[in-house]
Scaffold this motif. Structure first.
Motif: not given
Length: 302
Positions: A20-46
């Motif tokens: 998910q972090v790699r899909a948004t270049p240009g941002w300085h980001q750190h993500y960490r999963q904080m609740s149980p489950g198989l992670f699923s993220g969606h991102l749309r960019c224009l």
């Protein structure tokens, strides 16, 4: 007059917070999963001329530490509580999303802001403050619908006109926004925010470090009780749980990228001294054992 053109919306589906972090270049980001489950993220960019529009959806709770691209001004519309948050490159904060989180953001770069006479320094005091407005929910929904419409091949719009409209709309909503917290509650919230800002500064500067609760309170410069109150207000979890989740995410990152590492080596690196408990805690959070992560990494590299 500029001819209309088909604007391309890029869409991504991710299965891990690092993707998910790699899909948004240009941002300085750190993500960490904080609740149980198989992670699923969606991102749309224009992408427009000097303007980026993002829509992000996350199914699990995710700790986000982020800074906007250099010189930019970001308007982030939280669809869970319908608040507007302003960000710039100096905005550094820890934020843990609720489950099934959705956010839509409009990001204006430095050159675009300068051409339209917008000075972000005049907005000092409004960054990372929840701003409420009756238009927030409506505008966020409109942005999401716009991305859907532009994702259709036959939808054509003028890029420059749309970018200028987005700036005008965002400034109008900001002008009508009001701070939700007032009086003493606002003062307490500001104090807690300052505590979390010191913690997030440490977390950003020392991503590989581990601390105990007393050491974390020293970093924040407050008592353990004050630290616990700030975490409860801003993350919805006690600081001990946050530290443990941080270590588990660090271990997962090492298991995913480390060549030839063993589960035991990674567990000890992140201060998990009981291998069985580490494996079970890891499984509860990520829905797979550490050994399965290593095998999956091996299959992906073949």
């Amino acid at each position: 007059m500029t001819n209309s053109q088909a604007l391309q919306v890029q869409a991504y589906h991710t299965c891990d917070v690092t993707e998910q972090v790699r899909a948004t270049p240009g941002w300085h980001q750190h993500y960490r999963q904080m609740s149980p489950g198989l992670f699923s993220g969606h991102l749309r960019c224009l992408g427009l001329d000097g303007v980026e529009v993002y829509e992000e959806r996350l199914n699990t709770r995710v700790e986000q530490f982020f800074r906007a691209p250099s010189g930019s001004l970001a308007f982030c519309f939280d669809q869970s509580d319908h608040s507007l948050y302003l960000l710039n490159e100096q905005s550094r904060n820890i934020w843990i999303t609720p489950e099934n989180y959705q956010e839509v953001a409009v990001v204006f770069d430095q050159a675009f802001l300068a051409r339209h006479g917008v000075d972000p320094q005049r907005l000092e005091g409004l960054f990372m403050v929840p701003l409420g407005s009756g238009q927030n929910a409506l505008f966020g929904s409109w942005l999401s619908a716009m991305l859907t419409r532009l994702g259709q091949a036959d939808c054509r719009l003028q890029s420059q006109a749309l970018a200028e409209q987005l700036l005008e709309d965002c400034l109008f909503i900001l002008d009508n926004a009001c701070q939700r917290l007032q009086g003493g509650a606002l003062g307490r919230r500001d104090e807690e925010r300052a505590i979390m800002r010191r913690v997030s500064q440490w977390a950003a500067d020392c991503p590989e470090d581990t601390l105990n609760l007393v050491e974390l309170a020293d970093v924040a410069g407050v008592s353990l009780r004050q630290l616990q109150q700030a975490f409860k207000g801003f993350t919805g979890m006690p600081p001990g749980q946050w530290l443990r989740m941080r270590r588990l995410n660090g271990a997962r990152r090492d298991l995913l990228v480390g060549e030839g590492v063993t589960v035991a080596e990674v567990a000890m690196r992140w201060s998990f001294w009981h291998l069985g408990r580490f494996s079970e805690s890891y499984r509860q959070l990520f829905k797979e054992f550490p050994s399965e992560t290593i095998r999956r990494r091996g299959r992906a590299s073949v």
